[in-house]
Design a protein around this motif. Structure first.
Motif, PDB file in Angstrom:
ATOM      1  N   ASP A   1       0.814  -1.231   0.000  1.00 21.58           N
ATOM      2  CA  ASP A   1       0.000   0.000   0.000  1.00 21.58           C
ATOM      3  C   ASP A   1       0.845   1.278   0.000  1.00 21.58           C
ATOM      4  N   ASP A   2       2.180   1.132   0.115  1.00 22.77           N
ATOM      5  CA  ASP A   2       3.004   2.346   0.013  1.00 22.77           C
ATOM      6  C   ASP A   2       3.512   2.556  -1.420  1.00 22.77           C
ATOM      7  N   GLY A   3       2.978   1.766  -2.361  1.00 19.08           N
ATOM      8  CA  GLY A   3       3.339   1.943  -3.770  1.00 19.08           C
ATOM      9  C   GLY A   3       4.500   1.058  -4.216  1.00 19.08           C
ATOM     10  N   SER A   4       5.165   0.385  -3.266  1.00 17.40           N
ATOM     11  CA  SER A   4       6.299  -0.475  -3.650  1.00 17.40           C
ATOM     12  C   SER A   4       5.787  -1.872  -4.024  1.00 17.40           C
ATOM     13  N   HIS A   5       6.672  -2.656  -4.596  1.00 18.03           N
ATOM     14  CA  HIS A   5       6.310  -4.051  -4.876  1.00 18.03           C
ATOM     15  C   HIS A   5       7.552  -4.933  -4.782  1.00 18.03           C
ATOM     16  N   TYR A   6       7.303  -6.205  -4.498  1.00 11.51           N
ATOM     17  CA  TYR A   6       8.396  -7.183  -4.452  1.00 11.51           C
ATOM     18  C   TYR A   6       8.154  -8.221  -5.536  1.00 11.51           C
ATOM     19  N   GLU A   7       9.242  -8.628  -6.175  1.00 10.53           N
ATOM     20  CA  GLU A   7       9.140  -9.720  -7.139  1.00 10.53           C
ATOM     21  C   GLU A   7       9.637 -10.993  -6.459  1.00 10.53           C
ATOM     22  N   LEU A   8       8.768 -11.975  -6.328  1.00 13.14           N
ATOM     23  CA  LEU A   8       9.124 -13.215  -5.635  1.00 13.14           C
ATOM     24  C   LEU A   8       9.211 -14.344  -6.666  1.00 13.14           C
ATOM     25  N   PRO A   9      10.417 -14.803  -6.971  1.00 13.08           N
ATOM     26  CA  PRO A   9      10.570 -15.836  -8.002  1.00 13.08           C
ATOM     27  C   PRO A   9       9.832 -17.129  -7.611  1.00 13.08           C
ATOM     28  N   ASN A  10       9.232 -17.771  -8.611  1.00 10.90           N
ATOM     29  CA  ASN A  10       8.461 -18.993  -8.331  1.00 10.90           C
ATOM     30  C   ASN A  10       9.287 -20.045  -7.598  1.00 10.90           C
ATOM     31  N   LEU A  11      10.513 -20.271  -8.065  1.00  8.91           N
ATOM     32  CA  LEU A  11      11.323 -21.323  -7.423  1.00  8.91           C
ATOM     33  C   LEU A  11      11.683 -20.919  -5.996  1.00  8.91           C
ATOM     34  N   TRP A  12      11.871 -19.637  -5.760  1.00 13.17           N
ATOM     35  CA  TRP A  12      12.135 -19.158  -4.392  1.00 13.17           C
ATOM     36  C   TRP A  12      10.927 -19.464  -3.504  1.00 13.17           C
ATOM     37  N   LEU A  13       9.733 -19.186  -4.036  1.00 14.08           N
ATOM     38  CA  LEU A  13       8.511 -19.421  -3.248  1.00 14.08           C
ATOM     39  C   LEU A  13       8.366 -20.909  -2.914  1.00 14.08           C
ATOM     40  N   ARG A  14       8.599 -21.750  -3.941  1.00 15.02           N
ATOM     41  CA  ARG A  14       8.414 -23.189  -3.671  1.00 15.02           C
ATOM     42  C   ARG A  14       9.474 -23.703  -2.697  1.00 15.02           C
TER      43      ARG A  14
ATOM     44  N   VAL B   1       3.366 -11.866   4.976  1.00 16.41           N
ATOM     45  CA  VAL B   1       4.092 -10.800   4.289  1.00 16.41           C
ATOM     46  C   VAL B   1       5.179 -10.240   5.223  1.00 16.41           C
ATOM     47  N   ALA B   2       4.883 -10.203   6.515  1.00 16.50           N
ATOM     48  CA  ALA B   2       5.872  -9.700   7.478  1.00 16.50           C
ATOM     49  C   ALA B   2       7.144 -10.547   7.447  1.00 16.50           C
ATOM     50  N   SER B   3       6.984 -11.876   7.287  1.00 19.07           N
ATOM     51  CA  SER B   3       8.175 -12.742   7.280  1.00 19.07           C
ATOM     52  C   SER B   3       9.017 -12.461   6.034  1.00 19.07           C
ATOM     53  N   ILE B   4       8.378 -12.103   4.930  1.00 25.45           N
ATOM     54  CA  ILE B   4       9.142 -11.753   3.722  1.00 25.45           C
ATOM     55  C   ILE B   4       9.845 -10.411   3.928  1.00 25.45           C
ATOM     56  N   GLN B   5       9.122  -9.464   4.526  1.00 25.14           N
ATOM     57  CA  GLN B   5       9.720  -8.136   4.743  1.00 25.14           C
ATOM     58  C   GLN B   5      10.920  -8.199   5.681  1.00 25.14           C
ATOM     59  N   SER B   6      10.853  -9.122   6.642  1.00 24.76           N
ATOM     60  CA  SER B   6      11.967  -9.200   7.607  1.00 24.76           C
ATOM     61  C   SER B   6      13.272  -9.613   6.917  1.00 24.76           C
ATOM     62  N   LEU B   7      13.153 -10.246   5.749  1.00 28.59           N
ATOM     63  CA  LEU B   7      14.359 -10.677   5.028  1.00 28.59           C
ATOM     64  C   LEU B   7      15.025  -9.542   4.267  1.00 28.59           C
ATOM     65  N   LEU B   8      14.313  -8.441   4.122  1.00 31.46           N
ATOM     66  CA  LEU B   8      14.813  -7.367   3.264  1.00 31.46           C
ATOM     67  C   LEU B   8      15.772  -6.431   3.988  1.00 31.46           C
ATOM     68  N   LYS B   9      15.740  -6.513   5.331  1.00 32.73           N
ATOM     69  CA  LYS B   9      16.632  -5.619   6.086  1.00 32.73           C
ATOM     70  C   LYS B   9      18.067  -6.127   5.984  1.00 32.73           C
ATOM     71  N   PRO B  10      19.012  -5.238   5.695  1.00 29.69           N
ATOM     72  CA  PRO B  10      20.397  -5.704   5.636  1.00 29.69           C
ATOM     73  C   PRO B  10      20.862  -6.158   7.022  1.00 29.69           C
ATOM     74  N   PRO B  11      21.715  -7.193   7.086  1.00 30.24           N
ATOM     75  CA  PRO B  11      22.195  -7.639   8.393  1.00 30.24           C
ATOM     76  C   PRO B  11      22.965  -6.525   9.094  1.00 30.24           C
ATOM     77  N   LYS B  12      22.820  -6.466  10.412  1.00 26.75           N
ATOM     78  CA  LYS B  12      23.470  -5.388  11.169  1.00 26.75           C
ATOM     79  C   LYS B  12      24.977  -5.619  11.226  1.00 26.75           C
ATOM     80  N   GLN B  13      25.738  -4.597  10.880  1.00 28.56           N
ATOM     81  CA  GLN B  13      27.190  -4.686  10.983  1.00 28.56           C
ATOM     82  C   GLN B  13      27.567  -4.469  12.446  1.00 28.56           C
ATOM     83  N   GLN B  14      28.266  -5.440  13.029  1.00 34.15           N
ATOM     84  CA  GLN B  14      28.633  -5.292  14.441  1.00 34.15           C
ATOM     85  C   GLN B  14      29.895  -4.460  14.614  1.00 34.15           C
ATOM     86  N   ASN B  15      30.783  -4.520  13.607  1.00 28.99           N
ATOM     87  CA  ASN B  15      32.078  -3.888  13.839  1.00 28.99           C
ATOM     88  C   ASN B  15      31.987  -2.361  13.787  1.00 28.99           C
TER      89      ASN B  15
END
Ligand SMILES: [Fe+2]
Ligand SMILES: [Zn+2]
Length: 371
Positions: A20-33, A86-100
């Protein structure tokens, strides 16, 4: 607040998910399966994936796609259903936190008391966090008995055994197989560049230090490389690409590796520096690119050897102290000393993955106590 999904549709070999914010994600079929979270596709007890991608055709496509209350439902031709929040997919989009973190000006390794580090989980969490951020900490009030490093194993272990010895002894007496066993100054380096995967953590335990000279030095290799990358991107790239030979040996051991000095991940983040003047081997002078490599290597050496740069910390490691270094990032060095009194150091190796694991576990324990 995350955006909500408003529509999903099949487009070519993917599912398009519109938000609803105008963005979209492309989820490849093989990724989904492949990522179906259902109990048939997972080992329920362990959450491991069980479904194997080879069980479906490469052109597999959903028969139907629907969306309801932020749950994406995929119906496959064999009637299997995959439900994704959808939340579980969105959680994957955040870059991992750099600890150093970069070293502040005038940095010295943060000190921690030995007993507290081993027995008080609050102190251990603070120490391991400092270690993950800065790549080096100091442990004080450490027993001066040989093989004390074994006692670190429950906290940061297991020890990673390498050739030569399990606990390496460094003194001018005894087994001399590299420059460390002399009284010469040691330029910044990391150990075992001659292994294809050098140890990622090193503990250096000073048992006795009664000599004049021999101050310890640690250098933030990644900070030097970042500066080199911004000043001479071409040199940095050469160091990422050009393979260099390293060898460490004695009468009964022979270790040899050929690898570029700098390794980055696929995002371009530096993952490791392999630097050992003493173990580097003569390479063919006719090798393609060697002239350019030596220009880049010369610039790196200048910066690593520069005693006035900000990415260096010099201190005297006293008897009864340990420095712990994240060895793929932090180089260690020693000034020359007068070999007229006792100086005995021991070192052992560990792996950063095990330290990261311990920190997660200690925090989980703390949070479950507090929760
Ligand atoms: Fe060393
Ligand atoms: Zn499934």
């Amino acid at each position: 607040m995350e955006a909500s999904a408003i529509n999903a549709e099949l487009v070519n070999d993917s599912v398009m998910l519109y938000l609803d914010d105008g963005s979209h994600y492309e989820l490849p079929n093989l990724w989904l399966r492949d990522n179906c979270p259902c109990d048939d596709c997972r080992v329920v007890q362990t959450q491991e994936k069980r479904f194997m991608l080879s069980d479906v055709d490469v052109h597999l496509a959903p028969q139907k796609v629907s969306l309801a209350r932020d749950i994406l439902r995929i119906s496959w031709p064999d009637h299997h259903q995959s439900l994704f929040s959808v939340a579980s997919i969105q959680s994957l989009l955040k870059p991992p936190k750099q600890q150093n973190k970069p070293w502040p000006k005038g940095f010295v390794p943060e000190p921690f008391d030995w007993d507290s580090f081993l027995n008080n989980s609050t102190v251990a969490i603070g120490a391991l966090e400092s270690f993950m951020q800065f790549g080096v900490i100091l442990l004080k009030q450490v027993p001066r008995d040989p093989a004390t490093l074994e006692q670190l194993a429950p906290m940061i272990g297991p020890i990673r055994e390498l050739l030569f010895d399990r606990i390496h002894s460094v003194s001018v007496e005894g087994h001399v197989y590299n420059i460390a066993h002399t009284s010469l100054g040691l330029p910044p380096h990391n150990d075992f560049a001659s292994y294809s995967f050098p140890p990622s953590v090193q503990a250096l335990h000073m048992l006795h230090n009664e000599v004049a000279g021999g101050d310890s030095i640690v250098v933030d290799g990644w900070a030097i490389l970042e500066q080199l990358r911004s000043d001479h991107a071409d040199y940095f790239q050469i160091l990422c690409d050009f393979p260099v030979a390293f060898r460490q040996f004695d009468d009964s051991n022979e270790t040899y590796a050929v690898a570029p000095m700098v390794r980055c991940d696929n995002m371009g983040n530096i993952v490791s520096l392999r630097f050992s003047n003493q173990l580097m081997q003569m390479m063919s002078p006719l090798q393609s690119g060697i002239k350019q490599f030596y220009r880049a290597y010369h610039e790196l050496c200048l910066r690593i050897a520069d005693s006035k740069q900000d990415y260096r910390s010099t201190f005297r490691l006293q008897g009864g102290e340990i420095i712990l270094v994240a060895a793929h990032r932090v180089l260690h060095a020693r000034e020359s000393f007068q070999p007229t009194a006792k100086r005995h150091l021991q070192d052992a190796y560990f792996e950063l993955d095990n330290i990261a694991n311990k920190l997660v576990l200690l925090k989980r324990q703390r949070d479950s106590k507090n929760g």
